[in-house]
Scaffold this motif. Sequence first.
Motif, PDB file in Angstrom:
ATOM      1  N   TYR A 322      -6.547   4.616   5.523  1.00 40.68           N
ATOM      2  CA  TYR A 322      -7.936   4.245   5.784  1.00 40.68           C
ATOM      3  C   TYR A 322      -8.296   4.653   7.194  1.00 40.68           C
ATOM      4  O   TYR A 322      -7.433   5.093   7.965  1.00 40.68           O
ATOM      5  CB  TYR A 322      -8.186   2.743   5.538  1.00 40.68           C
ATOM      6  N   ASP A 326     -13.577   2.392   8.805  1.00 40.20           N
ATOM      7  CA  ASP A 326     -13.453   1.442   7.691  1.00 40.20           C
ATOM      8  C   ASP A 326     -13.068   0.058   8.213  1.00 40.20           C
ATOM      9  O   ASP A 326     -13.628  -0.968   7.800  1.00 40.20           O
ATOM     10  CB  ASP A 326     -12.381   1.903   6.699  1.00 40.20           C
ATOM     11  N   TYR A 330     -15.280  -3.290   7.626  1.00 35.36           N
ATOM     12  CA  TYR A 330     -14.845  -4.340   6.707  1.00 35.36           C
ATOM     13  C   TYR A 330     -13.992  -5.425   7.378  1.00 35.36           C
ATOM     14  O   TYR A 330     -13.676  -6.443   6.751  1.00 35.36           O
ATOM     15  CB  TYR A 330     -14.084  -3.706   5.535  1.00 35.36           C
ATOM     16  N   ILE A 336     -10.825  -3.930   3.171  1.00 30.93           N
ATOM     17  CA  ILE A 336     -10.905  -2.476   2.951  1.00 30.93           C
ATOM     18  C   ILE A 336     -10.387  -2.162   1.551  1.00 30.93           C
ATOM     19  O   ILE A 336     -10.992  -1.376   0.807  1.00 30.93           O
ATOM     20  CB  ILE A 336     -10.071  -1.715   4.011  1.00 30.93           C
ATOM     21  N   LYS A 341     -11.874   1.258  -0.395  1.00 28.27           N
ATOM     22  CA  LYS A 341     -11.862   2.278   0.657  1.00 28.27           C
ATOM     23  C   LYS A 341     -10.443   2.679   1.082  1.00 28.27           C
ATOM     24  O   LYS A 341     -10.289   3.567   1.915  1.00 28.27           O
ATOM     25  CB  LYS A 341     -12.632   1.777   1.880  1.00 28.27           C
TER      26      LYS A 341
END
Length: 363
Positions: A322, A326, A330, A336, A341
């Motif tokens: 990630y 991200d 989040y 995440i 993601k």
Amino acid sequence: MEAGIVGLPNVGKSTLFNALTCSKAAQSENYPFCTIEPNEGIVAVPDERLERITKYIVPKKIIPTSLKLVDIAGIVKGASEGEGLGNKFLSHIRQVDAIVQVVRCFDDPDVIHVSGQVDPVTDIEIIETELMLADIQTLENAFSKAERTARSGDKEAKLRMSVIEKCNAHLAQDLPLRTLTLTEPELASISSFGLMTAKPILYVANVSETDLEGKDPLVAKVREHVANSGAEVVCVCAKLESELAELDEPDRSEMLAELGLDEPALNQIARGTYRTLGLESYFTAGEKEVRAWPIPAGATAPQAAGVIHSDFERGFIRAEVYTLEDLETYKSEKDIRQAGKLRVEGKSYVMKDGDICHFLFNV
């Protein structure tokens, strides 16, 4: 990966090296700078992304990447013919992966320039010429050996002869080999030669305390001279940086604020050297540590995993990846994952600078 700091006498090379490797600000568990030998040191590469990650994943340790610096003996004109410490100088440059050349961009009547006057472009040309002459000698010696081997029909020797001729033709135009494009097989055929002008280079303009932004005409000359080479120029006042390196964090921050600086210029040199070496960083993040890992640009996920441990590369299954963006969106890895993601990447995935990863492997 390591870089060698080079320069003519009295340009501030050793002052800069000592500041880089002895900074009090870096002498902590999180930022391990240290001197290995009198002329070698490990320097951490500051990365603000580490601090951004730790806002959401609080670790016991923060560990940046690091690189090895070598303070190489000063060069003088004629080094390729053994003048001064020429042979020692050249042998050390052959062993490093990149060159950091310090050039003097300030006038000081108390510090005599070896050439009698301050001219950073001439300084650059002196060292470049000596390295070119040494490379030509290396190639000539290698050609004779390759020629003898090629008589038996050895294909690798024939390729080596062809590449040597191509390199010599390039050097004959007073062009360093780093500006010559070669294929991977061609590069491999001469990789053992340690050709010095083929190494990537970073120029450090050592400026006065009144020109921290590098606006002096001398700096402009350096930038103009290297503009088409793809090399980076970083400005630093070695004298000031050596003073900053001796201070504890509160005093250092206060002095930086008085100077209107966000950070020591040494940080820029560390990052510039890292880029010159062709390195990028990815991160691992957990409660135990948040850590940056160095990888060559273009490395695959298994190769990146191998930086942690060779077993990770050998038994690589997949990577969970990630981005920092991200994480900032989040707020946690759990969220995440729930948002879909968290990417699952396989063996062919090419790592991106700043990826945050977990590796799954089985040995």
